[in-house]
Design an enzyme around this catalytic site. Structure first.
Site, PDB file in Angstrom:
ATOM      1  N   SER A   1      23.663 118.286  41.412  1.00 54.43           N
ATOM      2  CA  SER A   1      23.779 118.182  42.492  1.00 54.43           C
ATOM      3  C   SER A   1      24.689 116.479  42.787  1.00 54.43           C
ATOM      4  O   SER A   1      24.820 116.222  41.508  1.00 54.43           O
ATOM      5  CB  SER A   1      22.666 117.945  43.269  1.00 54.43           C
ATOM      6  OG  SER A   1      21.515 117.487  42.387  1.00 54.43           O
TER       7      SER A   1
ATOM      8  N   LYS B   1      30.111 117.065  47.263  1.00 59.84           N
ATOM      9  CA  LYS B   1      30.880 118.208  47.578  1.00 59.84           C
ATOM     10  C   LYS B   1      30.874 118.283  48.676  1.00 59.84           C
ATOM     11  O   LYS B   1      32.184 118.267  50.077  1.00 59.84           O
ATOM     12  CB  LYS B   1      29.862 119.452  48.071  1.00 59.84           C
ATOM     13  CG  LYS B   1      29.274 119.976  46.575  1.00 59.84           C
ATOM     14  CD  LYS B   1      28.956 121.570  46.827  1.00 59.84           C
ATOM     15  CE  LYS B   1      27.361 121.392  47.418  1.00 59.84           C
ATOM     16  NZ  LYS B   1      26.682 121.037  46.405  1.00 59.84           N
TER      17      LYS B   1
ATOM     18  N   LEU C   1      32.020 115.238  50.820  1.00 56.27           N
ATOM     19  CA  LEU C   1      32.658 114.351  51.033  1.00 56.27           C
ATOM     20  C   LEU C   1      34.528 115.057  49.818  1.00 56.27           C
ATOM     21  O   LEU C   1      35.312 114.866  51.080  1.00 56.27           O
ATOM     22  CB  LEU C   1      32.624 112.590  50.147  1.00 56.27           C
ATOM     23  CG  LEU C   1      31.839 111.870  50.359  1.00 56.27           C
ATOM     24  CD1 LEU C   1      31.615 111.008  49.211  1.00 56.27           C
ATOM     25  CD2 LEU C   1      32.299 111.069  51.853  1.00 56.27           C
TER      26      LEU C   1
ATOM     27  N   CYS D   1      17.413 101.354  67.995  1.00 56.37           N
ATOM     28  CA  CYS D   1      16.073 101.902  67.787  1.00 56.37           C
ATOM     29  C   CYS D   1      15.160 101.353  68.119  1.00 56.37           C
ATOM     30  O   CYS D   1      14.938 100.399  68.733  1.00 56.37           O
ATOM     31  CB  CYS D   1      16.289 103.495  67.587  1.00 56.37           C
ATOM     32  SG  CYS D   1      15.593 104.593  67.871  1.00 56.37           S
TER      33      CYS D   1
ATOM     34  N   HIS E   1      21.380 105.207  69.132  1.00 53.85           N
ATOM     35  CA  HIS E   1      21.942 105.626  67.373  1.00 53.85           C
ATOM     36  C   HIS E   1      23.224 105.760  67.890  1.00 53.85           C
ATOM     37  O   HIS E   1      24.041 106.256  67.626  1.00 53.85           O
ATOM     38  CB  HIS E   1      21.029 106.291  67.315  1.00 53.85           C
ATOM     39  CG  HIS E   1      20.330 106.078  66.245  1.00 53.85           C
ATOM     40  ND1 HIS E   1      19.435 105.315  64.919  1.00 53.85           N
ATOM     41  CD2 HIS E   1      19.036 106.859  67.519  1.00 53.85           C
ATOM     42  CE1 HIS E   1      17.842 105.569  64.671  1.00 53.85           C
ATOM     43  NE2 HIS E   1      17.935 106.436  66.115  1.00 53.85           N
TER      44      HIS E   1
ATOM     45  N   GLU F   1      25.819 103.965  65.786  1.00 51.80           N
ATOM     46  CA  GLU F   1      26.218 104.329  64.687  1.00 51.80           C
ATOM     47  C   GLU F   1      26.278 105.676  64.738  1.00 51.80           C
ATOM     48  O   GLU F   1      28.032 106.397  63.661  1.00 51.80           O
ATOM     49  CB  GLU F   1      24.922 103.847  63.321  1.00 51.80           C
ATOM     50  CG  GLU F   1      24.019 105.213  63.229  1.00 51.80           C
ATOM     51  CD  GLU F   1      22.711 104.503  63.806  1.00 51.80           C
ATOM     52  OE1 GLU F   1      22.013 105.084  63.717  1.00 51.80           O
ATOM     53  OE2 GLU F   1      23.484 104.128  64.943  1.00 51.80           O
TER      54      GLU F   1
END
EC number: 6.3.4.2
Length: 583
Positions: free
Chosen positions: A20, A24, A26, A393, A524, A526
């Site tokens: 893992s 994948k 990116l 937040c 949020h 971002e």
């Protein structure tokens, strides 16, 4: 002779093998960016094999951040990569989990929709998965049908949990035809230092496992810490029965934003276009090359402390760190992250040790009481020293608590952390009371998704955005208690943005004559930042940190508030530069 249905949309599946965390997401995002730069309309989807309905109740240490879409879905962090690389908003349908699939199938069975059939993984579970995959090819709200749907299959080939998703993908190829479906497999090619060799056997076994369930990959992404030599690529092509043009070496890159260039150098995008018979256009590198210049040729470096609870796992704050870096790109600056455990800032000496060498402090979102006093301590340290702060937040709520205490409410706190506080300056939202009390489900019940806000015209945030009407994504259950607004304002804190009805506080800030830059938002932001279109608040914050570093906002100790709560400064902040236009 059976003919496959005509389809205008091509499907590309990305799977992973051997281990893992090979990248994948990116890889898929970078390929999506390349195809988009070729003038194609690309959308993306993540299939997650866990049984949770969504990641909203999962521990950040296990899963990383929860990425919230415009329509309020709590999704996998890879969806954030997709949005940033494609530079477009995705919906909740971009993330499918085993929990969602099984919940839907069981609900259909209870309603009698299967007409007495024995409900099984094949065909009922796989049909539900196929339906969600194929739904991504439907026209969007503007009537535009995607040219390519890239679907990332979570997990590793061989995992029990991933098998229904892989089978559904195989059936999609069977239904639509091989000319309309492309399989891309990401595999590890480990380097053994003692023997000085790269080993191909793990990839061979991974492809064999994939072929055993009926999937032959069209291309292989070879992940390694170095380039895979041509001889080994030829060996892998032969042993895995893949065209040599489809064997792609992807060594570790200096920046995630270099990955599209790596894939393009290996001609993966051209190979995909050829195999799927897509319109061929040259890649337009104009915007991406400008980004890479800003990434690799910064004019200066600025240090930003992220004070959080989950700093041991940077993925817990992935969108925040990428938004900060993008804010730096705007200014041709490199943002150096300083990870600070919030517990370290509970004492004045601890805050001074942790924050003494940084140029700005970011307080991110979070839940639970652990580390809260440290976040408040970090804000107090920054407020009394002119150090720029951006609160997101929970960060806004901590700014409000610190301001309330400075205004004389020594016991001020949030109802989340201390239900018995004498001054709950942060209270539970009215529609969340029963949920917090345990009378309703926690999952998927917060205030989620995009909500509008109105900003005061002469505020720092309005100058940053360049408008007084904004929309941001949210994920919270608590809000500023309006009964304390007047008292909190005695500290000098200004409520500079609210919901359109004026009820819910969305933005707070100190005026420049009180503090150079302390801004908090209940949202949020971002989640809406892009590397090529940084979010205005992060542009303004990084700019303030650069001013602090340059000495334009003097890093001198600011005295505690006087009896009326307000301490004025003689110097004014530099005007905030206008960010790039945002759609």
């Amino acid at each position: 002779m059976r003919k496959h249905p005509q389809t205008a949309t091509k499907h590309l599946f990305v799977s992973g093998g051997v281990a893992s965390s090979l990248g994948k997401g990116l890889t898929a995002s970078s390929l999506g960016q390349l195809l988009t730069a070729r003038g194609l309309y690309v959308t993306m989807q993540k299939l997650d094999p866990y049984l949770n309905v969504d990641p909203g109740t999962m521990n950040p240490f296990q899963h990383g951040e929860v990425f919230v879409t415009e329509d309020g879905a709590e999704t996998d962090l890879d969806v954030g990569h997709y949005e940033r690389f494609l530079d477009r908003d995705l919906s909740g349908s971009a993330n499918v989990t085993t929990g969602q699939v099984y919940s839907t199938v069981i609900a259909k069975e209870r309603r009698g929709e299967y007409l007495g059939d024995t409900v099984q993984v094949i065909p009922h579970i796989t049909d539900e998965i196929k339906g969600r995959i194929l739904a991504m090819a439907q026209p969007d709200a503007q009537g535009n049908r995607p040219d390519v749907v890239i679907t990332e299959i979570g997990g590793t080939v061989g995992d029990i949990e991933s098998q229904p998703f892989l089978e559904a993908a195989r059936q999609v190829r069977h239904d639509l035809g091989r000319e309309n479906v492309f399989f891309l497999h990401v595999s590890l090619v480990p380097y053994l230092a003692p023997s000085g060799e790269l080993k191909t056997k793990p990839t061979q076994h991974s492809v064999a496992a994939l072929r055993s369930i009926g999937i032959t990959p069209d291309a292989l992404i070879l992940r390694c810490d170095r380039d895979v030599p041509e001889a080994l690529k030829n060996k892998i092509a032969l042993m895995c029965d893949v065209d040599i043009d489809g064997v792609i070496s992807t060594p570790d890159a200096p920046s995630i934003y270099d990955i599209p260039k790596v894939l393009h150098r290996e001609e993966l995008d051209a190979y995909v276009v050829r195999r799927l018979n897509l319109p061929f256009r040259d890649v337009d590198w104009t915007e991406w090359d400008d980004l890479l210049r800003r990434v690799h040729e910064p004019h200066e470096t600025v240090r930003i402390a992220l004070v959080g609870k989950y700093v041991e796992l940077s993925d817990a704050y992935l969108s925040v760190t990428e938004a900060l870096r993008a804010g730096g790109f705007f200014h041709h600056a490199k943002v150096e992250m300083v990870w600070v455990a919030s517990d370290d800032c509970e004492s004045a000496s601890g805050a001074a040790a942790a924050l003494g060498e940084v140029h700005g402090v970011l307080i991110p979102g979070g839940f639970g009481i652990r580390g809260i006093e440290g976040k408040i301590g970090a804000i107090h340290y920054a407020r009394t020293r002119g150090l720029p702060v951006l609160g997101l937040c929970l960060g806004l709520q901590c700014i409000v608590i610190e301001a309330a205490r400075a205004a004389g409410l020594a016991g001020a706190n949030s109802a989340e952390f201390d239900p018995d506080t004498p001054d709950p300056v942060i209270s539970t939202m009215a529609d969340q009371v029963d949920i917090v009390a345990g009378a309703a489900d926690l999952g998927g019940t917060m205030r989620l998704g995009a909500y509008p806000a109105v900003l005061e015209e002469d505020s720092i945030v309005a100058r940053a955005y360049g408008t007084t009407q904004v929309s941001e994504r949210h994920r919270h259950r608590y809000e500023v208690n309006n009964a304390y607004r007047d008292k909190i304002a005695e500290s000098g804190l200004r409520f500079s943005g609210t919901s359109p009805d004026g009820h819910l506080v969305e933005f707070v800030e100190y005026p420049p004559d009180v503090h150079p830059f302390i801004v908090g938002t209940q949202a949020h932001p971002e989640l809406k930042s892009r590397p090529t279109r940084p979010h205005p608040l992060f542009v303004a914050f990084v700019g303030a940190a650069m001013d602090y570093k340059a000495g334009e906002l003097l890093p001198v100790e600011i005295p505690e508030q006087s009896s009326n709560g307000i301490q004025h400064r003689d110097s004014a902040a530099r005007p905030i530069p206008e960010p790039a236009a945002r759609g």
